[in-house]
Design a protein around this motif. Sequence first.
Motif, PDB file in Angstrom:
ATOM      1  N   GLY A  48       0.787  -1.228   0.000  1.00  0.00           N
ATOM      2  CA  GLY A  48       0.000   0.000   0.000  1.00  0.00           C
ATOM      3  C   GLY A  48       0.815   1.271   0.000  1.00  0.00           C
ATOM      4  O   GLY A  48       0.269   2.368   0.193  1.00  0.00           O
ATOM      5  N   GLN A  49       2.132   1.157  -0.236  1.00  0.00           N
ATOM      6  CA  GLN A  49       3.003   2.320  -0.215  1.00  0.00           C
ATOM      7  C   GLN A  49       3.624   2.578  -1.585  1.00  0.00           C
ATOM      8  O   GLN A  49       3.663   1.693  -2.447  1.00  0.00           O
ATOM      9  CB  GLN A  49       4.124   2.150   0.807  1.00  0.00           C
ATOM     10  N   LEU A  50       4.117   3.796  -1.756  1.00  0.00           N
ATOM     11  CA  LEU A  50       4.867   4.196  -2.942  1.00  0.00           C
ATOM     12  C   LEU A  50       6.208   4.774  -2.479  1.00  0.00           C
ATOM     13  O   LEU A  50       6.282   5.419  -1.437  1.00  0.00           O
ATOM     14  CB  LEU A  50       4.115   5.261  -3.741  1.00  0.00           C
ATOM     15  N   LEU A  51       7.245   4.555  -3.269  1.00  0.00           N
ATOM     16  CA  LEU A  51       8.533   5.175  -3.005  1.00  0.00           C
ATOM     17  C   LEU A  51       8.629   6.439  -3.846  1.00  0.00           C
ATOM     18  O   LEU A  51       8.463   6.402  -5.066  1.00  0.00           O
ATOM     19  CB  LEU A  51       9.677   4.227  -3.350  1.00  0.00           C
ATOM     20  N   VAL A  52       8.877   7.557  -3.192  1.00  0.00           N
ATOM     21  CA  VAL A  52       8.934   8.852  -3.865  1.00  0.00           C
ATOM     22  C   VAL A  52      10.365   9.365  -3.871  1.00  0.00           C
ATOM     23  O   VAL A  52      11.037   9.380  -2.827  1.00  0.00           O
ATOM     24  CB  VAL A  52       8.009   9.886  -3.179  1.00  0.00           C
ATOM     25  N   ASP A  53      10.831   9.757  -5.052  1.00  0.00           N
ATOM     26  CA  ASP A  53      12.104  10.446  -5.196  1.00  0.00           C
ATOM     27  C   ASP A  53      11.829  11.908  -4.853  1.00  0.00           C
ATOM     28  O   ASP A  53      11.258  12.650  -5.657  1.00  0.00           O
ATOM     29  CB  ASP A  53      12.612  10.302  -6.629  1.00  0.00           C
ATOM     30  N   VAL A  54      12.187  12.319  -3.668  1.00  0.00           N
ATOM     31  CA  VAL A  54      11.780  13.615  -3.130  1.00  0.00           C
ATOM     32  C   VAL A  54      12.567  14.747  -3.791  1.00  0.00           C
ATOM     33  O   VAL A  54      13.801  14.720  -3.831  1.00  0.00           O
ATOM     34  CB  VAL A  54      11.982  13.649  -1.596  1.00  0.00           C
ATOM     35  N   GLN A  55      11.845  15.726  -4.299  1.00  0.00           N
ATOM     36  CA  GLN A  55      12.456  16.944  -4.833  1.00  0.00           C
ATOM     37  C   GLN A  55      12.400  18.082  -3.816  1.00  0.00           C
ATOM     38  O   GLN A  55      13.334  18.859  -3.683  1.00  0.00           O
ATOM     39  CB  GLN A  55      11.745  17.360  -6.123  1.00  0.00           C
ATOM     40  N   ARG A  56      11.264  18.172  -3.125  1.00  0.00           N
ATOM     41  CA  ARG A  56      11.070  19.199  -2.112  1.00  0.00           C
ATOM     42  C   ARG A  56      10.406  18.559  -0.897  1.00  0.00           C
ATOM     43  O   ARG A  56       9.505  17.737  -1.029  1.00  0.00           O
ATOM     44  CB  ARG A  56      10.168  20.333  -2.618  1.00  0.00           C
ATOM     45  N   ALA A  57      10.862  18.944   0.283  1.00  0.00           N
ATOM     46  CA  ALA A  57      10.246  18.506   1.529  1.00  0.00           C
ATOM     47  C   ALA A  57       9.674  19.732   2.233  1.00  0.00           C
ATOM     48  O   ALA A  57      10.357  20.752   2.365  1.00  0.00           O
ATOM     49  CB  ALA A  57      11.263  17.810   2.429  1.00  0.00           C
ATOM     50  N   GLY A  58       8.441  19.640   2.647  1.00  0.00           N
ATOM     51  CA  GLY A  58       7.811  20.774   3.312  1.00  0.00           C
ATOM     52  C   GLY A  58       8.268  20.923   4.751  1.00  0.00           C
ATOM     53  O   GLY A  58       8.577  19.942   5.439  1.00  0.00           O
ATOM     54  N   VAL A  59       8.323  22.169   5.215  1.00  0.00           N
ATOM     55  CA  VAL A  59       8.670  22.485   6.594  1.00  0.00           C
ATOM     56  C   VAL A  59       7.448  23.121   7.247  1.00  0.00           C
ATOM     57  O   VAL A  59       6.895  24.098   6.727  1.00  0.00           O
ATOM     58  CB  VAL A  59       9.867  23.450   6.672  1.00  0.00           C
ATOM     59  N   ASN A  60       7.019  22.567   8.361  1.00  0.00           N
ATOM     60  CA  ASN A  60       5.855  23.070   9.085  1.00  0.00           C
ATOM     61  C   ASN A  60       6.242  23.488  10.491  1.00  0.00           C
ATOM     62  O   ASN A  60       7.210  22.960  11.066  1.00  0.00           O
ATOM     63  CB  ASN A  60       4.777  21.975   9.178  1.00  0.00           C
ATOM     64  N   TYR A  61       5.445  24.372  11.069  1.00  0.00           N
ATOM     65  CA  TYR A  61       5.715  24.772  12.450  1.00  0.00           C
ATOM     66  C   TYR A  61       5.625  23.573  13.387  1.00  0.00           C
ATOM     67  O   TYR A  61       6.368  23.473  14.371  1.00  0.00           O
ATOM     68  CB  TYR A  61       4.756  25.879  12.900  1.00  0.00           C
TER      69      TYR A  61
END
Length: 317
Positions: free
Chosen positions: A28-41
């Motif tokens: 049930g998962q996908l492997l993502v080649d991350v380009q951008r990672a979000g930053v949250n408070y």
Amino acid sequence: MRAIQITEFGGPEVLHVAELPEPSAGPGQLLVDVQRAGVNYADTHAVEDSYLSRSTLPMVPGSEVAGRTADGRRVVALTDGGGYAEKAAVQEYLTHEVLDGVTDEQALALVVQGLTAWHLLRTSARLAAGESVVVHAAAGGTGSLAVQLAAAFGAGRVIATASSKDKRDLALDLGADVALDAAPEDLKERLIEANGGRKVDIVLEMTGGPVFDASLAALAPFGRLVTYGMASRTPATPVEAAALMGRSRSVVGFWLAHCLGRPGMYREPMAELLAMTADGRLRPLLGGVYPLADAARAHQDLRARRTVGKLALDTTL
């Protein structure tokens, strides 16, 4: 792969680059080649283990990523941690394809902050046409989208607060009718004055402490204060049931995690937000992209209120 890992709880200084094994996608998962990672408070709370859900060590922070799947699709996804990395395994049901005309940074601004703003107004506050809405931290990732969505959803008056003139001017540019200094001193009176001398219907509050107290005092009968954060790290005065009943006011808590997996609470609003962004009705505010190795600086800037809008990490740098 490169990732940001913490091995002890603390402030931004505990964020360090590490070489870690690549994750593998399970059922049930996908492997993502991350380009951008979000930053949250919320990441700043997770790193010091002061968030609603407890953190465990060692930990790779980050709850949202944008990138490509093995078959080349552009996607944005929520993660159960592990976002500050070059690759991430994500749940397929929390993955959404990104429309043409929407950038990775814009998509990241929608998947946590956009969905939060949508649910604050639609699900928790149940905004009705013509009601007044106060948006605190109106130049931030969630606040900047909440200002726009409140106007789009029919608010009668949108009152923004922010900590500097530049941020207040930005809130006005995004569609707020009036923008106030965020300082808690005399805040109740200033909110009422900004609403034409009337108490306000809805407050979206993520600061806590005296800002929460003043916002609650400014609520009209049947008004709703929706609390979704405690950025000041200062608790509000305890709320007595009689004080709510005596003025027919409501305090509603919101945490996005409770929307995940529930029918109609993730994919549908996310599709609406992406469509609004693609056709220009919604303008996610982008606050800056940092190299992955500068995650600590991103957290420092976020905690010091030096930023506006959405922050992201570039995992290729």
